[in-house]
Design an enzyme around this catalytic site. Structure first.
Site, PDB file in Angstrom:
ATOM      1  N   LYS A  71       0.810  -1.225   0.000  1.00  0.00           N
ATOM      2  CA  LYS A  71       0.000   0.000   0.000  1.00  0.00           C
ATOM      3  C   LYS A  71       0.848   1.283   0.000  1.00  0.00           C
ATOM      4  O   LYS A  71       0.446   2.287  -0.569  1.00  0.00           O
ATOM      5  CB  LYS A  71      -0.946   0.016   1.203  1.00  0.00           C
ATOM      6  CG  LYS A  71      -2.168  -0.871   1.061  1.00  0.00           C
ATOM      7  CD  LYS A  71      -3.030  -0.746   2.313  1.00  0.00           C
ATOM      8  CE  LYS A  71      -4.439  -1.239   2.067  1.00  0.00           C
ATOM      9  NZ  LYS A  71      -5.349  -0.912   3.156  1.00  0.00           N
ATOM     10  N   ASP A 108     -10.180   3.781   1.727  1.00  0.00           N
ATOM     11  CA  ASP A 108     -10.468   3.175   3.039  1.00  0.00           C
ATOM     12  C   ASP A 108     -11.277   4.118   3.928  1.00  0.00           C
ATOM     13  O   ASP A 108     -12.204   3.691   4.626  1.00  0.00           O
ATOM     14  CB  ASP A 108      -9.168   2.792   3.762  1.00  0.00           C
ATOM     15  CG  ASP A 108      -8.649   1.422   3.335  1.00  0.00           C
ATOM     16  OD1 ASP A 108      -9.440   0.627   2.788  1.00  0.00           O
ATOM     17  OD2 ASP A 108      -7.456   1.150   3.553  1.00  0.00           O
TER      18      ASP A 108
HETATM   19  P1  NAP Z   1      -0.805  -1.892  10.389  1.00  0.00           P
HETATM   20  O1  NAP Z   1      -0.414  -0.670   9.644  1.00  0.00           O
HETATM   21  O2  NAP Z   1       0.126  -3.053  10.462  1.00  0.00           O
HETATM   22  O3  NAP Z   1      -1.154  -1.429  11.910  1.00  0.00           O
HETATM   23  C1  NAP Z   1      -1.442  -2.389  12.911  1.00  0.00           C
HETATM   24  C2  NAP Z   1      -1.939  -1.670  14.160  1.00  0.00           C
HETATM   25  O4  NAP Z   1      -2.252  -2.666  15.154  1.00  0.00           O
HETATM   26  C3  NAP Z   1      -0.897  -0.749  14.793  1.00  0.00           C
HETATM   27  O5  NAP Z   1      -1.542   0.315  15.438  1.00  0.00           O
HETATM   28  C4  NAP Z   1      -0.240  -1.706  15.807  1.00  0.00           C
HETATM   29  O6  NAP Z   1       0.419  -1.043  16.844  1.00  0.00           O
HETATM   30  C5  NAP Z   1      -1.455  -2.432  16.324  1.00  0.00           C
HETATM   31  N1  NAP Z   1      -1.093  -3.699  16.949  1.00  0.00           N
HETATM   32  C6  NAP Z   1      -0.719  -4.836  16.342  1.00  0.00           C
HETATM   33  N2  NAP Z   1      -0.443  -5.790  17.274  1.00  0.00           N
HETATM   34  C7  NAP Z   1      -0.647  -5.212  18.478  1.00  0.00           C
HETATM   35  C8  NAP Z   1      -0.526  -5.665  19.823  1.00  0.00           C
HETATM   36  N3  NAP Z   1      -0.152  -6.924  20.110  1.00  0.00           N
HETATM   37  N4  NAP Z   1      -0.824  -4.815  20.833  1.00  0.00           N
HETATM   38  C9  NAP Z   1      -1.216  -3.532  20.564  1.00  0.00           C
HETATM   39  N5  NAP Z   1      -1.352  -3.050  19.305  1.00  0.00           N
HETATM   40  C10 NAP Z   1      -1.057  -3.872  18.278  1.00  0.00           C
HETATM   41  O7  NAP Z   1      -2.169  -2.487   9.846  1.00  0.00           O
HETATM   42  P2  NAP Z   1      -3.418  -1.685   9.232  1.00  0.00           P
HETATM   43  O8  NAP Z   1      -3.348  -1.725   7.758  1.00  0.00           O
HETATM   44  O9  NAP Z   1      -3.521  -0.372   9.923  1.00  0.00           O
HETATM   45  O10 NAP Z   1      -4.647  -2.645   9.657  1.00  0.00           O
HETATM   46  C11 NAP Z   1      -5.051  -2.719  11.004  1.00  0.00           C
HETATM   47  C12 NAP Z   1      -6.278  -3.630  11.121  1.00  0.00           C
HETATM   48  O11 NAP Z   1      -7.367  -3.056  10.396  1.00  0.00           O
HETATM   49  C13 NAP Z   1      -6.086  -5.028  10.534  1.00  0.00           C
HETATM   50  O12 NAP Z   1      -6.729  -5.943  11.359  1.00  0.00           O
HETATM   51  C14 NAP Z   1      -6.756  -4.948   9.171  1.00  0.00           C
HETATM   52  O13 NAP Z   1      -7.235  -6.211   8.746  1.00  0.00           O
HETATM   53  C15 NAP Z   1      -7.911  -4.023   9.508  1.00  0.00           C
HETATM   54  N6  NAP Z   1      -8.418  -3.321   8.319  1.00  0.00           N
HETATM   55  C16 NAP Z   1      -9.728  -3.507   8.004  1.00  0.00           C
HETATM   56  C17 NAP Z   1     -10.255  -2.833   6.913  1.00  0.00           C
HETATM   57  C18 NAP Z   1     -11.696  -3.036   6.577  1.00  0.00           C
HETATM   58  O14 NAP Z   1     -12.074  -2.763   5.439  1.00  0.00           O
HETATM   59  N7  NAP Z   1     -12.514  -3.472   7.524  1.00  0.00           N
HETATM   60  C19 NAP Z   1      -9.443  -1.977   6.135  1.00  0.00           C
HETATM   61  C20 NAP Z   1      -8.104  -1.799   6.495  1.00  0.00           C
HETATM   62  C21 NAP Z   1      -7.609  -2.487   7.601  1.00  0.00           C
HETATM   63  P3  NAP Z   1       2.007  -0.746  16.729  1.00  0.00           P
HETATM   64  O15 NAP Z   1       2.145   0.503  15.913  1.00  0.00           O
HETATM   65  O16 NAP Z   1       2.416  -0.581  18.149  1.00  0.00           O
HETATM   66  O17 NAP Z   1       2.639  -1.950  16.083  1.00  0.00           O
END
Ligand code: NAP
Length: 278
Positions: A71, A108
């Site tokens: 992305k 998004d």
């Molecule tokens: P990303 O950039 O990898 O960010 C992950 C986030 O989760 C960060 O804030 C990370 O914190 C946090 N995190 C991960 N493991 C953690 C833990 N053990 N304890 C506390 N915080 C933790 O991913 P993203 O693209 O933002 O996506 C995040 C989520 O949204 C995913 O589950 C994805 O599937 C979902 N999503 C859904 C849609 C939809 O259409 N519904 C669209 C986009 C994303 P740190 O910064 O501390 O690592």
């Protein structure tokens, strides 16, 4: 090349890609609207990304969705980028223009807001602060859309504080950062609570932010959609809150792309949800 019109092709590029629900979704719409077209999942590594993107239009592709881990990388490859994608720092939708240029957008935030509006029609973005958990790529899209929609303040908390600080710096003074251990304190007067972390997803850890301060009139939504009813949503529902699951965001973010690629604005309805869950 023959004179017959080409069948438009689209798809999703990521790695891994087998889990993606986008092929079921777009194929459902293609079938529903009787459009001759195809949507194909493509597992492409970072080293091949640019070459693949430059080649696909020559094979009849009109655009692609982009997912993890590409992305951010596509922003370096695209020739034109929308303002919202620049602000978010990532793109999820590419349009291959007839002049050969690659146009990048991020839908998004649009999907997030449309899902909330559909699931909690009474929610007014301007009514009060929004509390956002997480500061990853999805959080940036959510914060951008909430600010744009008129949220007076955003309370933001992330495990890695520096990432939340960076987001606040990029988005301005309406975003206030809380330490992760104090995330429970920021939900007391929130009109909206959003989980944008991956916590709560099948195979990941549980979200353990204390919810005691949650009011029944706070709308609660989770970006995680596997499971559909996360522990956050189940707890909020028990406390009397209106809750909105994350599947709708996935469906709504796909609407503008489908329209651009295939020339028809699709409906997000029960059949669409069922197709994505199949
Ligand atoms: P990303 O950039 O990898 O960010 C992950 C986030 O989760 C960060 O804030 C990370 O914190 C946090 N995190 C991960 N493991 C953690 C833990 N053990 N304890 C506390 N915080 C933790 O991913 P993203 O693209 O933002 O996506 C995040 C989520 O949204 C995913 O589950 C994805 O599937 C979902 N999503 C859904 C849609 C939809 O259409 N519904 C669209 C986009 C994303 P740190 O910064 O501390 O690592």
């Amino acid at each position: 090349m023959s004179d017959l019109p080409r069948i438009p092709l689209a798809g999703v590029i990521g790695s891994p890609i087998a889990h993606s629900k986008s092929p079921q979704l777009h194929r459902h719409w293609l079938k529903t609207y009787g459009i001759a077209g195809h949507y194909i999942p493509m597992d492409v590594g970072s080293e091949d990304l640019e070459q693949v993107l430059r080649t696909l239009p020559k094979a009849g592709f009109v655009g692609v969705n982009v997912t993890i881990p590409h992305k951010e990388a596509v922003m370096e490859i695209a020739d034109l980028i929308t303002d919202r994608a620049i602000l978010i720092g990532a793109a999820n939708t590419l349009i291959f223009r007839k002049d050969g240029q690659i146009h990048a957008d991020n839908t998004d935030g649009y999907g997030f807001l449309e899902n909330l509006r559909a699931g909690a029609p009474h929610w007014n973005p301007a009514a009060g602060p929004a509390a956002v958990l997480g500061a990853g790529g999805a959080a940036r899209a959510v914060v951008a859309s909430l600010l744009d929609a008129g949220a007076p303040e955003i309370y933001l908390s992330n495990r890695t504080r520096v990432r939340a600080d960076k987001l606040a710096q990029d988005f301005g003074s309406r975003v206030q950062v809380y330490d992760w251990v104090q995330a429970g304190n920021m939900i007391d007067d929130a009109a909206l609570l959003v989980n944008t972390t991956s916590l709560g997803m099948i195979g990941k850890g549980e979200l353990r932010v204390p919810l005691d301060g949650l009011c029944a009139d706070t709308v609660v939504t989770d970006l995680v959609y596997a499971p559909l009813k996360t522990r956050l949503l189940a707890t909020a529902e028990d406390m009397g809150c209106v809750t909105v699951d994350g599947l709708g965001m996935l469906l709504h973010q796909a609407v503008p792309a489908f329209e651009r690629w295939f020339g028809k604005r699709p409906e997000v309805d029960r059949a669409t949800r069922a197709a994505a869950l199949r």
